[in-house]
Design a protein around this motif. Structure first.
Motif, PDB file in Angstrom:
ATOM      1  N   MET A 126       0.847  -1.184   0.000  1.00  0.00           N
ATOM      2  CA  MET A 126       0.000   0.000   0.000  1.00  0.00           C
ATOM      3  C   MET A 126       0.883   1.235   0.000  1.00  0.00           C
ATOM      4  O   MET A 126       1.729   1.408   0.872  1.00  0.00           O
ATOM      5  N   GLU A 131      -6.036   4.720   2.064  1.00  0.00           N
ATOM      6  CA  GLU A 131      -7.017   3.773   1.532  1.00  0.00           C
ATOM      7  C   GLU A 131      -8.110   4.496   0.747  1.00  0.00           C
ATOM      8  O   GLU A 131      -8.635   3.963  -0.235  1.00  0.00           O
ATOM      9  N   LYS A 166      -7.742   2.289  -3.644  1.00  0.00           N
ATOM     10  CA  LYS A 166      -8.166   1.022  -3.075  1.00  0.00           C
ATOM     11  C   LYS A 166      -7.010   0.027  -3.104  1.00  0.00           C
ATOM     12  O   LYS A 166      -6.163   0.058  -3.992  1.00  0.00           O
ATOM     13  N   HIS A 167      -7.014  -0.846  -2.122  1.00  0.00           N
ATOM     14  CA  HIS A 167      -5.979  -1.878  -2.074  1.00  0.00           C
ATOM     15  C   HIS A 167      -6.079  -2.784  -3.296  1.00  0.00           C
ATOM     16  O   HIS A 167      -7.168  -3.165  -3.723  1.00  0.00           O
ATOM     17  N   TYR A 198      -9.571  -4.171  10.146  1.00  0.00           N
ATOM     18  CA  TYR A 198      -8.740  -5.117   9.418  1.00  0.00           C
ATOM     19  C   TYR A 198      -9.045  -6.552   9.850  1.00  0.00           C
ATOM     20  O   TYR A 198      -9.043  -7.473   9.020  1.00  0.00           O
TER      21      TYR A 198
END
Length: 281
Positions: free
Chosen positions: A130, A164, A168-169, A200
């Motif tokens: 990320m 985030e 987006k991941h 998470y």
């Protein structure tokens, strides 16, 4: 058990973690990121791979791994790569790999992201990560702004929320927890000031529900607990007297909800101790 307790295998917290594991009947090998300031820049997973091989050739029948915070993320990644790991504790861990970061002193900042690096690498290649939306020095300035007057020792949650939101991941940067073997315990709290640990945990639980997996898992997102979702008796080794009093000066939630946070730590203690007892049989 391979213990990932911080930035130095000889620091106080690592020794307390090792004592706690010893009291639960297992051998311990502690590993650090290499630099003793908690920097994580392309830390090679081969260190853990080598540790597994060493333990297995020196009389250990099983190998597990226990990590908290950034090292919790590293523990989950390692367990997803190395099937010899059959017990995994991931506490306040993210479900994705981060961009690499350094700690120290630079332009008045104590931490900064390192461009084009990951926190972890394998076979000389950085793992997908990320990308932090903030670069140096804005990265640390945002942490300082959010921490000031918050009652928390540090609030870095904005780095993760904003990153985030910005992108987006990708699937590549998500930890493949469905590949973890044996027993897996995922723990985090919604009042974590460092990142969205509770979120998470719930996201990892959903991933396991949707994908074939071989592990038996417990995924618990607590309402309270702060970033220190650790066994109560482990923290009592570190601070035998005045634990609740000290915690209230570190985290605002521990000040506002001291009894709830203590109850969470006791539940963590019960869960992890029980898993260790079953595992050593």
């Amino acid at each position: 058990m391979i213990g990932l307790f911080g930035d130095d295998p000889n620091d106080y917290m690592a020794k307390c973690g090792a004592k706690w594991l010893h009291r639960n009947g297992v051998n311990v090998l502690c590993i650090s990121p290499g630099k003793h300031n908690y920097s994580h820049v392309n830390c090679p997973l081969e260190r853990i791979e080598t540790a597994i091989q060493w333990l297995m050739t020196h009389g250990n029948r099983k190998v597990g791994i226990m990590g908290m915070s950034t090292a919790g993320m590293e523990a989950l990644v390692a367990a997803s790569y190395f099937p010899d790991i059959t017990l995994t504790f991931g506490m306040t861990a993210s479900d994705f790999v981060w961009q690499g970061f350094e700690q120290g002193k630079r332009d008045g900042c104590k931490e900064w992201p390192v461009p084009e690096t990951s926190t972890l690498s394998y076979h000389g290649q950085p793992l997908a990560y990320m990308l932090f939306v903030y670069e140096h020095p804005t990265y640390w300035k945002k942490v300082e702004e959010e921490t000031k007057g918050s009652g928390d020792i540090e609030r870095s949650i904005c780095l993760f929320i904003d990153s985030e939101k910005n992108r987006k991941h990708t699937e590549a940067e998500m930890i493949k927890i469905e590949k973890i073997r044996g027993k897996l315990i995922l723990l985090g709290a919604d009042d974590d000031s460092f990142w969205e640990a509770g979120k998470y945990v719930r996201r990892m639980e959903k991933r396991l529900e949707k994908r074939p997996h071989e592990c038996e898992y417990e995924a618990v997102a607590y309402q309270y607990g702060t970033h220190f979702v650790l066994p109560e008796s482990m923290l009592r080794i570190a601070l035998p007297v005045g634990l609740k009093f000290v915690m209230r000066f570190i985290f605002r939630s521990a000040k506002e909800h001291p009894d709830e946070c203590e109850a969470i730590r006791k539940d963590v203690d019960r869960r992890l101790s029980s898993a260790l007892r079953e595992w050593v049989l």
